[in-house]
Design a protein around this motif. Structure first.
Motif, PDB file in Angstrom:
ATOM      1  N   VAL A 115     125.565  59.804  12.495  1.00  0.00           N
ATOM      2  CA  VAL A 115     124.246  59.453  11.957  1.00  0.00           C
ATOM      3  C   VAL A 115     123.658  60.659  11.242  1.00  0.00           C
ATOM      4  O   VAL A 115     123.126  60.556  10.133  1.00  0.00           O
ATOM      5  N   ARG A 116     123.800  61.828  11.864  1.00  0.00           N
ATOM      6  CA  ARG A 116     123.243  63.053  11.291  1.00  0.00           C
ATOM      7  C   ARG A 116     123.968  63.439   9.998  1.00  0.00           C
ATOM      8  O   ARG A 116     123.347  63.684   8.973  1.00  0.00           O
ATOM      9  N   ALA A 117     125.286  63.447  10.078  1.00  0.00           N
ATOM     10  CA  ALA A 117     126.082  63.926   8.940  1.00  0.00           C
ATOM     11  C   ALA A 117     125.921  63.028   7.722  1.00  0.00           C
ATOM     12  O   ALA A 117     126.023  63.480   6.589  1.00  0.00           O
ATOM     13  N   ASN A 118     125.678  61.748   7.941  1.00  0.00           N
ATOM     14  CA  ASN A 118     125.661  60.816   6.812  1.00  0.00           C
ATOM     15  C   ASN A 118     124.284  60.229   6.534  1.00  0.00           C
ATOM     16  O   ASN A 118     124.154  59.281   5.763  1.00  0.00           O
ATOM     17  N   ASN A 119     123.257  60.794   7.211  1.00  0.00           N
ATOM     18  CA  ASN A 119     121.895  60.302   6.998  1.00  0.00           C
ATOM     19  C   ASN A 119     121.765  58.802   7.202  1.00  0.00           C
ATOM     20  O   ASN A 119     121.129  58.109   6.418  1.00  0.00           O
ATOM     21  N   LEU A 120     122.379  58.301   8.247  1.00  0.00           N
ATOM     22  CA  LEU A 120     122.331  56.860   8.479  1.00  0.00           C
ATOM     23  C   LEU A 120     120.967  56.473   9.037  1.00  0.00           C
ATOM     24  O   LEU A 120     120.298  57.284   9.676  1.00  0.00           O
ATOM     25  N   SER A 121     120.560  55.236   8.791  1.00  0.00           N
ATOM     26  CA  SER A 121     119.253  54.842   9.314  1.00  0.00           C
ATOM     27  C   SER A 121     119.212  53.450   9.922  1.00  0.00           C
ATOM     28  O   SER A 121     118.193  53.049  10.475  1.00  0.00           O
ATOM     29  N   THR A 122     120.289  52.695   9.835  1.00  0.00           N
ATOM     30  CA  THR A 122     120.250  51.355  10.430  1.00  0.00           C
ATOM     31  C   THR A 122     121.455  51.141  11.348  1.00  0.00           C
ATOM     32  O   THR A 122     122.460  51.861  11.257  1.00  0.00           O
ATOM     33  N   VAL A 123     121.333  50.143  12.206  1.00  0.00           N
ATOM     34  CA  VAL A 123     122.439  49.790  13.093  1.00  0.00           C
ATOM     35  C   VAL A 123     123.653  49.387  12.250  1.00  0.00           C
ATOM     36  O   VAL A 123     124.790  49.737  12.561  1.00  0.00           O
TER      37      VAL A 123
ATOM     38  N   GLU B   7     120.994  48.146  21.509  1.00  0.00           N
ATOM     39  CA  GLU B   7     119.808  48.861  22.025  1.00  0.00           C
ATOM     40  C   GLU B   7     120.114  50.350  22.092  1.00  0.00           C
ATOM     41  O   GLU B   7     119.300  51.189  21.678  1.00  0.00           O
ATOM     42  N   GLY B   8     121.301  50.691  22.616  1.00  0.00           N
ATOM     43  CA  GLY B   8     121.692  52.097  22.714  1.00  0.00           C
ATOM     44  C   GLY B   8     121.784  52.751  21.344  1.00  0.00           C
ATOM     45  O   GLY B   8     121.364  53.895  21.155  1.00  0.00           O
ATOM     46  N   ILE B   9     122.321  52.027  20.360  1.00  0.00           N
ATOM     47  CA  ILE B   9     122.445  52.576  19.007  1.00  0.00           C
ATOM     48  C   ILE B   9     121.047  52.774  18.405  1.00  0.00           C
ATOM     49  O   ILE B   9     120.770  53.798  17.774  1.00  0.00           O
ATOM     50  N   GLU B  10     120.170  51.815  18.621  1.00  0.00           N
ATOM     51  CA  GLU B  10     118.798  51.949  18.104  1.00  0.00           C
ATOM     52  C   GLU B  10     118.120  53.177  18.700  1.00  0.00           C
ATOM     53  O   GLU B  10     117.370  53.878  18.023  1.00  0.00           O
ATOM     54  N   GLU B  11     118.395  53.447  19.985  1.00  0.00           N
ATOM     55  CA  GLU B  11     117.783  54.620  20.621  1.00  0.00           C
ATOM     56  C   GLU B  11     118.261  55.912  19.969  1.00  0.00           C
ATOM     57  O   GLU B  11     117.481  56.835  19.740  1.00  0.00           O
ATOM     58  N   ILE B  12     119.563  55.972  19.673  1.00  0.00           N
ATOM     59  CA  ILE B  12     120.098  57.166  19.019  1.00  0.00           C
ATOM     60  C   ILE B  12     119.476  57.311  17.626  1.00  0.00           C
ATOM     61  O   ILE B  12     119.054  58.392  17.229  1.00  0.00           O
ATOM     62  N   LEU B  13     119.393  56.196  16.901  1.00  0.00           N
ATOM     63  CA  LEU B  13     118.799  56.232  15.559  1.00  0.00           C
ATOM     64  C   LEU B  13     117.345  56.696  15.633  1.00  0.00           C
ATOM     65  O   LEU B  13     116.901  57.523  14.833  1.00  0.00           O
ATOM     66  N   THR B  14     116.610  56.167  16.592  1.00  0.00           N
ATOM     67  CA  THR B  14     115.200  56.537  16.736  1.00  0.00           C
ATOM     68  C   THR B  14     115.065  58.035  16.929  1.00  0.00           C
ATOM     69  O   THR B  14     114.226  58.696  16.303  1.00  0.00           O
TER      70      THR B  14
ATOM     71  N   GLY C  65     111.922  63.336  10.636  1.00  0.00           N
ATOM     72  CA  GLY C  65     110.547  62.985  10.300  1.00  0.00           C
ATOM     73  C   GLY C  65     110.396  61.550   9.834  1.00  0.00           C
ATOM     74  O   GLY C  65     109.416  61.186   9.196  1.00  0.00           O
ATOM     75  N   GLU C  66     111.380  60.719  10.165  1.00  0.00           N
ATOM     76  CA  GLU C  66     111.269  59.309   9.788  1.00  0.00           C
ATOM     77  C   GLU C  66     111.171  58.472  11.052  1.00  0.00           C
ATOM     78  O   GLU C  66     111.412  58.949  12.144  1.00  0.00           O
ATOM     79  N   SER C  67     110.803  57.219  10.878  1.00  0.00           N
ATOM     80  CA  SER C  67     110.786  56.367  12.062  1.00  0.00           C
ATOM     81  C   SER C  67     111.781  55.232  11.861  1.00  0.00           C
ATOM     82  O   SER C  67     112.041  54.805  10.742  1.00  0.00           O
ATOM     83  N   PHE C  68     112.335  54.803  12.988  1.00  0.00           N
ATOM     84  CA  PHE C  68     113.358  53.773  12.927  1.00  0.00           C
ATOM     85  C   PHE C  68     112.747  52.423  12.583  1.00  0.00           C
ATOM     86  O   PHE C  68     111.747  52.015  13.154  1.00  0.00           O
ATOM     87  N   LYS C  69     113.341  51.762  11.626  1.00  0.00           N
ATOM     88  CA  LYS C  69     112.897  50.397  11.292  1.00  0.00           C
ATOM     89  C   LYS C  69     114.090  49.466  11.408  1.00  0.00           C
ATOM     90  O   LYS C  69     115.196  49.810  11.016  1.00  0.00           O
ATOM     91  N   VAL C  70     113.834  48.319  11.957  1.00  0.00           N
ATOM     92  CA  VAL C  70     114.891  47.324  12.035  1.00  0.00           C
ATOM     93  C   VAL C  70     115.308  46.992  10.604  1.00  0.00           C
ATOM     94  O   VAL C  70     114.470  46.900   9.717  1.00  0.00           O
ATOM     95  N   THR C  71     116.615  46.862  10.397  1.00  0.00           N
ATOM     96  CA  THR C  71     117.151  46.634   9.059  1.00  0.00           C
ATOM     97  C   THR C  71     116.411  45.507   8.340  1.00  0.00           C
ATOM     98  O   THR C  71     116.330  44.406   8.864  1.00  0.00           O
ATOM     99  N   PRO C  72     115.918  45.768   7.155  1.00  0.00           N
ATOM    100  CA  PRO C  72     115.383  44.657   6.393  1.00  0.00           C
ATOM    101  C   PRO C  72     116.555  43.768   5.990  1.00  0.00           C
ATOM    102  O   PRO C  72     117.660  44.270   5.806  1.00  0.00           O
ATOM    103  N   PRO C  73     116.329  42.478   5.893  1.00  0.00           N
ATOM    104  CA  PRO C  73     117.454  41.606   5.542  1.00  0.00           C
ATOM    105  C   PRO C  73     118.076  42.062   4.230  1.00  0.00           C
ATOM    106  O   PRO C  73     117.371  42.529   3.345  1.00  0.00           O
ATOM    107  N   PRO C  74     119.400  41.957   4.122  1.00  0.00           N
ATOM    108  CA  PRO C  74     120.083  42.451   2.928  1.00  0.00           C
ATOM    109  C   PRO C  74     119.548  41.785   1.665  1.00  0.00           C
ATOM    110  O   PRO C  74     118.976  40.703   1.723  1.00  0.00           O
ATOM    111  N   SER C  75     119.784  42.464   0.590  1.00  0.00           N
ATOM    112  CA  SER C  75     119.247  42.076  -0.715  1.00  0.00           C
ATOM    113  C   SER C  75     118.962  40.582  -0.820  1.00  0.00           C
ATOM    114  O   SER C  75     119.861  39.777  -0.658  1.00  0.00           O
TER     115      SER C  75
END
Lengths: 297, 402
Positions: A151-159, A177-184, A191-201
């Motif tokens: 997550v850190r190396a690739n700047n990931l933000s969603t499950v 749930e565990g993955i969301e906790e790591i993302l959070t 300095g960002e906050s975790f948001k549940v993935t917006p539905p794809p395009s």
């Protein structure tokens, strides 16, 4: 109770090559006593041929740690050091007819002890780069440290990102749930906050999409999943599109992998999300024989 | 060879006579106790009897203080979440570092929601410091939740005294008593305990049934809302067959209370002495002078518990371990860590938990089986030499990552 294969049980109940090796000239000690697994591997190497004449182990650990140690010593006896270095942790697990996902680290420990012993013989310093975290994804045996680092190396933000990059969470989905906790946690560091993935395009509900756009989207989904598969020495290619049926070819380690069906299911799901319609993913058999199973880490 | 079951703190067998009592409630007495017709009426009466049987075992003042739930975990969650709900201005919880995950995981989740949780520490024998506890009892605390007996070591906490201290400070008190109910006598009406959790399957009743004892007058908010079952305090159609079984199991537990504390205790002591007399570098964890009569937890140094369990299992002996491997986690038992047991011993802890169904012949078979198993595994251990631990084990074997 763990589901240990007959072979694991057999190697635990009757371990081969256990105990100290008096005339060992290579020793590797790895493991972590806090985690409850530690292994000392001892080798007797012929200085002329660099062939492993004898091998033995002493292990503090669970049934599968002892079985993995025993299997390792059997596998490498008679090999040259260079040959032995080609033995992967998956080879150890395969030799034992598989290990439960929670126990794959036992085979990793065996592989590391081997590296450490050979480094010891060659007068090199072996440094461990492996840090183990709590197991998050039980389907693919992926731990918290691995997910966090990725997550850190690739700047990931969603499950979904995490699934694409590590496969963690791509199976039964119980660990989201565990993955969301790591993302959070990691997003908070950025300095960002975790948001549940917006539905794809958003795809027009009317389903009016040009053929060109549709093909582009299908290609895009394939491109998106390729990096994750390539990391496991596999790959996927788009072969043909026939209406609702999309033909793909699974390559490398993915072909014939135990997880192939699961991988395809995941790609199909992404395809449907991207297109907003039902499609079926059909694998076309690769002509080259499968070199082995997917390495679920 | 007959299998020997020494894992009764994990779960217990349902007594055949208890099964007998519950069976008609699947086929003949299947009615809903809330119904007006005669199918329901008899079930209602059976539930009333069961409630009184539970009441008798724990010494509750009123049978209406017994709320049937689905399990001990539900009772625990109901108790803690209720206390938080009725006192929204209180944002702190006091518990201990050695609770069962049913409490610990809930508390950790509540911490994420902004609550402050105080985890009382334990000493090397697993005992609490009541001075530390007293200092934490303020009007910010919504509830104290302290287990009565530890599931791993059997160590008892002075919950009656702690409940009095909480009561004097105006703080609600809950205890997870799933391990002790049925093993030691109790009289809740003469205590200040507000809430108490029971799990049926720990005392020879079926799985899937539990109890929350709720002192009359203690403020309460249900976890499950819906129908009027359990006087509106736990909605959902009653698990009548299991409730009836739990009642019968409670009655039997009361009848066998003396046996548990004489015969079962003597068997436990025989087992413990028999093993320790033959196996070097092994010790009892927890507080041997103040524990459940059926529980014995022995740490076998320099080997790992899963291996011990697998070899015991091969001989038909069932026990459990606090090693990391058996739990699927990375760390050994949090109870062992909290007591400061070193890793080389914590991973090798084995819990033997007996019941009134064990016999002396079984115990003697276990005493004979254990020493060779320990010796066999120590032969494989990098910490063990010819006849004992290697000199300075931590130095002699220091793997690359620790």
């Amino acid at each position: 109770m763990w589901e240990y294969s007959e072979k694991v049980q057999e190697h635990f109940f009757n371990p081969r090559n256990a105990g100290a090796l008096g005339d060992a000239n290579a020793t590797g000690e790895v493991g972590s006593i806090s985690c409850g697994d530690a292994l000392r591997l001892m080798l007797k190497v012929d200085p002329e041929t660099e062939r492993i004449l004898d091998a033995s182990f002493q292990t503090f650990g669970c049934g599968s740690a002892i079985a993995s140690s025993s299997a390792l010593t059997e596998m490498i006896k008679g090999m040259t050091l260079d040959e032995a270095l080609k033995v992967s942790n998956q080879d150890i697990a395969d030799y034992l007819d598989g290990l439960p996902p929670e126990k794959m680290h036992c085979s990793v420990m065996g592989r590391e002890a081997l590296e450490a012993a050979i480094a010891n013989y060659r007068g090199e310093v072996w440094a461990d780069d492996h840090e183990e975290g709590a197991l998050i994804c039980k389907c693919f045996a992926i731990d918290a440290v691995m997910i966090e680092d990725t997550v850190r190396a690739n700047n990931l933000s969603t499950v979904q990102d995490v699934i694409n990059y590590t496969k963690a969470g791509g199976g039964c989905a119980a660990c989201h749930e565990g993955i969301e906790e790591i993302l959070t946690k990691v997003l908070a560091e950025r300095g960002e906050s975790f948001k549940v993935t917006p539905p794809p395009s958003p795809v027009a509900a009317s389903g009016k999409m040009s053929t060109l756009e549709r093909v582009k989207r299908i290609q895009q989904v394939i491109e998106d999943v390729r990096p994750a598969l390539q990391r496991d020495r596999g790959d996927i290619e788009l072969v043909d599109i026939d209406g609702k049926t999309i033909y793909v070819s699974m390559k490398g380690a993915c072909s014939g992998c135990q997880m192939e069906a699961l991988t395809l299911q995941g790609v199909q799901q992404k395809m449907m999300e991207a297109l907003g319609e039902f499609v079926k993913l059909v694998p076309v058999r690769a002509t080259t024989p499968a070199p082995g199973l997917c390495n679920p880490k | 060879m007959n299998p020997i079951y020494l894992d009764n703190n994990a779960t217990t067998r349902v007594d055949p006579s208890v099964v007998e009592v519950m069976l008609p409630f699947f086929t003949e007495q299947f009615g809903n106790p809330s119904s007006m017709h005669s199918f329901g009426n008899k079930v209602g009466l059976a539930l009333k009897k069961a409630r009184q049987q539970v009441q008798a075992l724990i010494g509750a003042e009123h049978d209406s203080e017994i709320i049937f739930t689905s399990c001990g975990t539900e009772s625990d969650s109901t108790a803690i979440l209720s206390a938080l709900k009725v006192q929204p201005e209180r944002k702190e919880i006091i518990t201990t570092a050695v609770e069962h995950p049913a409490i610990l995981t809930l508390c950790q989740t509540l911490e994420k929601d902004g609550y402050t949780v105080h985890y009382l520490k334990v000493d090397g024998k697993g005992r609490l410091d009541l001075d530390e506890y007293a200092k934490l009892l303020t009007d910010k605390v919504a509830i104290v939740s302290v287990m009565w007996a530890n599931n791993e070591t059997g160590t008892l906490f002075p919950v009656e005294k702690m409940a009095e201290m909480a009561n004097a400070a105006g703080v609600m008190f809950h205890t997870d008593a799933v391990q002790i109910v049925g093993k030691l006598p109790m009289d809740l009406k003469s205590s200040k305990i507000d809430m108490l959790s029971i799990s049926g399957h720990k005392l020879h009743a079926p799985k899937g049934i539990g109890v929350l004892y709720l002192r009359r007058g203690a403020r309460f908010r249900p976890l499950l809302r819906g129908g009027h079952q359990e006087r509106g305090r736990r909605a959902g159609t009653e698990n009548s067959a299991s409730i009836v079984a739990l009642g019968a199991a409670c009655e039997q537990a009361l009848e066998h209370m003396a046996y548990e504390n004489t015969e079962v205790r003597a068997l436990r002591d025989r087992l413990e002495k028999g093993i320790l007399a033959q196996v070097p570098n092994a010790f009892v964890t927890g507080d041997p002078d103040n524990r459940l009569p059926n529980t014995c937890n022995i740490a076998f140094e320099y080997i790992e518990g899963e291996g011990i369990l697998l070899l015991l299992n091969k001989q038909g002996i069932a026990a459990s371990s606090g090693s990391a491997c058996t739990s699927g986690s990375l760390e050994p038992s949090h109870v062992m860590r909290a007591m400061g047991i070193p890793y080389t011993a914590a991973h090798g802890t084995v819990r033997f938990s007996l019941s009134r169904y064990n016999t002396e012949e079984e115990i003697d078979r276990v005493i004979a089986a254990v020493p060779p198993i320990i010796a066999q595994l120590r032969k494989l251990s990098p910490y063990w030499g010819e006849n004992g631990p290697v000199t300075d084990p931590a130095q002699a074997f220091a793997p690359v990552y620790a």
